[in-house]
Scaffold this motif. Structure first.
Motif, PDB file in Angstrom:
ATOM      1  N   MET A 256      10.874  20.472  -9.456  1.00 24.87           N
ATOM      2  CA  MET A 256      10.796  20.930  -8.069  1.00 24.87           C
ATOM      3  C   MET A 256      11.523  22.253  -7.837  1.00 24.87           C
ATOM      4  N   GLY A 257      12.213  22.752  -8.857  1.00 22.60           N
ATOM      5  CA  GLY A 257      12.965  23.981  -8.671  1.00 22.60           C
ATOM      6  C   GLY A 257      13.001  24.821  -9.930  1.00 22.60           C
ATOM      7  N   SER A 258      13.992  25.695 -10.018  1.00 20.92           N
ATOM      8  CA  SER A 258      14.094  26.646 -11.117  1.00 20.92           C
ATOM      9  C   SER A 258      15.137  26.266 -12.157  1.00 20.92           C
ATOM     10  N   VAL A 259      15.832  25.155 -11.958  1.00 25.16           N
ATOM     11  CA  VAL A 259      16.880  24.720 -12.881  1.00 25.16           C
ATOM     12  C   VAL A 259      16.366  23.576 -13.747  1.00 25.16           C
ATOM     13  N   ASP A 260      16.533  23.700 -15.053  1.00 27.50           N
ATOM     14  CA  ASP A 260      16.200  22.611 -15.975  1.00 27.50           C
ATOM     15  C   ASP A 260      17.379  21.641 -15.967  1.00 27.50           C
ATOM     16  N   MET A 261      17.314  20.682 -15.084  1.00 32.29           N
ATOM     17  CA  MET A 261      18.435  19.766 -14.884  1.00 32.29           C
ATOM     18  C   MET A 261      18.720  18.934 -16.135  1.00 32.29           C
ATOM     19  N   PHE A 262      17.673  18.540 -16.844  1.00 38.05           N
ATOM     20  CA  PHE A 262      17.888  17.739 -18.046  1.00 38.05           C
ATOM     21  C   PHE A 262      18.599  18.553 -19.121  1.00 38.05           C
ATOM     22  N   ALA A 263      18.226  19.823 -19.276  1.00 37.02           N
ATOM     23  CA  ALA A 263      18.874  20.667 -20.287  1.00 37.02           C
ATOM     24  C   ALA A 263      20.362  20.811 -19.989  1.00 37.02           C
ATOM     25  N   VAL A 264      20.696  20.960 -18.711  1.00 35.53           N
ATOM     26  CA  VAL A 264      22.110  21.064 -18.338  1.00 35.53           C
ATOM     27  C   VAL A 264      22.821  19.750 -18.633  1.00 35.53           C
ATOM     28  N   MET A 265      22.224  18.631 -18.232  1.00 33.77           N
ATOM     29  CA  MET A 265      22.856  17.337 -18.470  1.00 33.77           C
ATOM     30  C   MET A 265      23.015  17.061 -19.957  1.00 33.77           C
ATOM     31  N   ARG A 266      22.017  17.407 -20.734  1.00 35.29           N
ATOM     32  CA  ARG A 266      22.104  17.165 -22.179  1.00 35.29           C
ATOM     33  C   ARG A 266      23.248  17.974 -22.790  1.00 35.29           C
ATOM     34  N   SER A 267      23.432  19.208 -22.323  1.00 38.08           N
ATOM     35  CA  SER A 267      24.547  20.019 -22.821  1.00 38.08           C
ATOM     36  C   SER A 267      25.887  19.410 -22.426  1.00 38.08           C
ATOM     37  N   LEU A 268      25.974  18.898 -21.206  1.00 38.31           N
ATOM     38  CA  LEU A 268      27.209  18.245 -20.774  1.00 38.31           C
ATOM     39  C   LEU A 268      27.514  17.027 -21.646  1.00 38.31           C
ATOM     40  N   VAL A 269      26.491  16.232 -21.924  1.00 36.65           N
ATOM     41  CA  VAL A 269      26.683  15.037 -22.754  1.00 36.65           C
ATOM     42  C   VAL A 269      27.075  15.423 -24.171  1.00 36.65           C
ATOM     43  N   LYS A 270      26.395  16.398 -24.742  1.00 33.57           N
ATOM     44  CA  LYS A 270      26.702  16.816 -26.114  1.00 33.57           C
ATOM     45  C   LYS A 270      28.120  17.362 -26.230  1.00 33.57           C
ATOM     46  N   CYS A 271      28.600  17.994 -25.146  1.00 37.53           N
ATOM     47  CA  CYS A 271      29.955  18.555 -25.172  1.00 37.53           C
ATOM     48  C   CYS A 271      31.017  17.531 -24.772  1.00 37.53           C
ATOM     49  N   GLY A 272      30.588  16.324 -24.440  1.00 36.05           N
ATOM     50  CA  GLY A 272      31.540  15.258 -24.147  1.00 36.05           C
ATOM     51  C   GLY A 272      32.161  15.305 -22.764  1.00 36.05           C
ATOM     52  N   TYR A 273      31.473  15.921 -21.795  1.00 41.74           N
ATOM     53  CA  TYR A 273      32.041  15.975 -20.446  1.00 41.74           C
ATOM     54  C   TYR A 273      32.152  14.564 -19.865  1.00 41.74           C
ATOM     55  N   SER A 274      33.322  14.241 -19.314  1.00 40.23           N
ATOM     56  CA  SER A 274      33.555  12.896 -18.768  1.00 40.23           C
ATOM     57  C   SER A 274      34.166  12.923 -17.371  1.00 40.23           C
ATOM     58  N   GLY A 275      34.193  14.080 -16.738  1.00 43.85           N
ATOM     59  CA  GLY A 275      34.844  14.211 -15.440  1.00 43.85           C
ATOM     60  C   GLY A 275      33.929  13.887 -14.273  1.00 43.85           C
ATOM     61  N   PRO A 276      34.383  14.208 -13.051  1.00 44.99           N
ATOM     62  CA  PRO A 276      33.588  13.912 -11.852  1.00 44.99           C
ATOM     63  C   PRO A 276      32.367  14.815 -11.741  1.00 44.99           C
ATOM     64  N   ILE A 277      31.311  14.256 -11.202  1.00 47.12           N
ATOM     65  CA  ILE A 277      30.059  14.969 -10.969  1.00 47.12           C
ATOM     66  C   ILE A 277      29.513  14.476  -9.636  1.00 47.12           C
ATOM     67  N   ARG A 278      28.820  15.339  -8.926  1.00 45.18           N
ATOM     68  CA  ARG A 278      28.217  14.878  -7.674  1.00 45.18           C
ATOM     69  C   ARG A 278      26.885  15.563  -7.429  1.00 45.18           C
ATOM     70  N   PRO A 279      25.956  14.847  -6.769  1.00 44.70           N
ATOM     71  CA  PRO A 279      24.780  15.535  -6.253  1.00 44.70           C
ATOM     72  C   PRO A 279      25.257  16.490  -5.169  1.00 44.70           C
ATOM     73  N   ASP A 280      24.537  17.600  -5.035  1.00 40.29           N
ATOM     74  CA  ASP A 280      24.995  18.584  -4.056  1.00 40.29           C
ATOM     75  C   ASP A 280      23.999  18.651  -2.914  1.00 40.29           C
ATOM     76  N   HIS A 281      23.834  19.795  -2.333  1.00 44.41           N
ATOM     77  CA  HIS A 281      23.027  19.931  -1.130  1.00 44.41           C
ATOM     78  C   HIS A 281      21.695  19.198  -1.251  1.00 44.41           C
ATOM     79  N   GLY A 282      21.443  18.333  -0.307  1.00 41.72           N
ATOM     80  CA  GLY A 282      20.169  17.615  -0.275  1.00 41.72           C
ATOM     81  C   GLY A 282      19.333  18.049   0.909  1.00 41.72           C
ATOM     82  N   ARG A 283      18.068  17.676   0.869  1.00 43.10           N
ATOM     83  CA  ARG A 283      17.186  17.917   2.011  1.00 43.10           C
ATOM     84  C   ARG A 283      17.486  16.891   3.112  1.00 43.10           C
ATOM     85  N   MET A 284      17.036  17.185   4.293  1.00 42.10           N
ATOM     86  CA  MET A 284      17.037  16.190   5.359  1.00 42.10           C
ATOM     87  C   MET A 284      15.675  15.517   5.311  1.00 42.10           C
TER      88      MET A 284
END
Length: 349
Positions: A285-313
């Motif tokens: 639905m947009g210009s960001v490859d969300m899975f590619a970002v998440m996969r990089s976070l997982v591969k790098c072992g990120y374990s901190g807080p994450i949140r969904p950000d601006h949503g539609r109404m």
């Protein structure tokens, strides 16, 4: 990862008891919104907010944010007073057991949009930024009133003063003032057990003649190298950084992962030069490859807080633009699906 959601306190139309019903969400991102900018955040107020959150079975994971006073960004003689107050607030965060502090160094404006209710064909609405529209707005006499979301933040005199003051501040001076600030506050944060994480400028380019410096990979690497401390980190915001197609987000994760202490995961649809609108979290639905970002976070072992950000109404919801419950709940569910898939594909690869 710790799935969290932004909550604006007792006046937020989205109530904590509803947030706790979003499966997987265990943490809250909040702030003392009534404390004037530049004053010390009282320990007692932080504990009261924490206890309110805990009473709903949630954890106060992140403060977003303690605003940095404009005198600090301008490098005025008064900055040391405000920096001392900022340090005292950080110490109170540590005493309250809050370990993550998201902040930004944007002059005058935080996030900037030209429309808080961009219509989608399906009847939903989202935030948007149109560079040409901003140019039209900036030619008027009532800029702060014309920019959505900012009419009640500044008096006209204060706004005019800040706009004029920052016209004489270039990017080099902004970097000098940020470095001065960090060298004062990061040792305090490290001693207090608090990790500071700067939020990228949103949008990631200079607007209205105001210098913005936290806009890309080079800027984030420069920032973390100012002080080699685990308390000197970054907030990875895929929406802010993703508004510029030149930003390679998975690569940023790989290069910065040891200093990424907080993640905002959202999508944007880039629709023209320096123009975009907020999109549903789904990659397609947009210009960001969300899975590619998440996969990089997982591969790098990120374990901190994450949140969904601006949503539609969506679904007829009325509330704070970008921060309704329904679309952010969908985003939280989607992010958890991405996380599970990324974990499994990394394990099998």
């Amino acid at each position: 990862m710790k799935m969290t959601m932004r909550w604006f306190g007792g006046d937020d139309p989205v109530k904590l008891e509803r947030i706790r019903q979003v499966f997987g969400v265990s943490g809250i991102v909040s702030a003392l919104h009534d404390t004037p900018v530049g004053e010390v955040w009282p320990y007692e107020d932080l504990m009261e907010l924490k206890e309110q959150i805990n009473a709903e079975g949630l954890q106060f994971e992140v403060v977003e944010s303690i605003p940095v006073h404009e005198d600090i960004k301008l490098g005025l003689d008064t900055r040391d007073k405000y920096i001392a107050n900022y340090c005292a607030s950080i110490e109170n965060l540590g005493r309250a057991g809050i370990r993550t502090l998201c902040y930004n160094f944007m002059p005058v404006f935080d996030w900037t949009r030209t429309n808080l209710s961009h219509p989608y064909a399906d009847g939903s609405h989202a935030l948007s930024f149109n560079y040409e529209e901003l140019q039209k707005i900036s030619s008027g006499n009532d800029l702060v009133d014309a920019l959505p979301g900012w009419a009640e933040v500044y008096t006209p005199d204060r706004f005019r003063y800040l706009m004029e003051a920052f016209q004489g501040i270039g990017q080099d001076a902004m970097w000098d003032n940020l470095e001065y600030f960090l060298k004062k506050v990061i040792p305090v944060a490290e001693a207090a057990g608090v990790k500071m994480c700067i939020h990228p400028d949103d949008p990631p380019w200079s607007i209205l003649g105001l210098p913005r410096i936290i806009v890309d990979e080079d800027a984030l690497l420069r920032l973390v190298n100012i002080i080699d401390s685990p308390s000197n980190g970054v907030t990875l915001c895929t929406g802010s950084l993703g508004a510029s197609l030149s930003n390679d987000l998975p690569q940023m994760v790989r290069k910065l992962h040891r200093r990424i202490h907080f993640v905002h995961m959202r999508n944007v649809a880039v629709v023209g030069p320096k123009s975009f609108h907020e999109a549903p979290h789904l990659s397609s639905m947009g210009s960001v490859d969300m899975f590619a970002v998440m996969r990089s976070l997982v591969k790098c072992g990120y374990s901190g807080p994450i949140r969904p950000d601006h949503g539609r109404m969506i679904w007829g919801e009325i509330g704070r633009p970008g921060y309704g419950l329904f679309d952010r709940a969908l985003g939280a569910a989607y992010l958890q699906g991405l996380y599970e898939a990324a974990n499994k594909t990394v394990s099998y690869s």
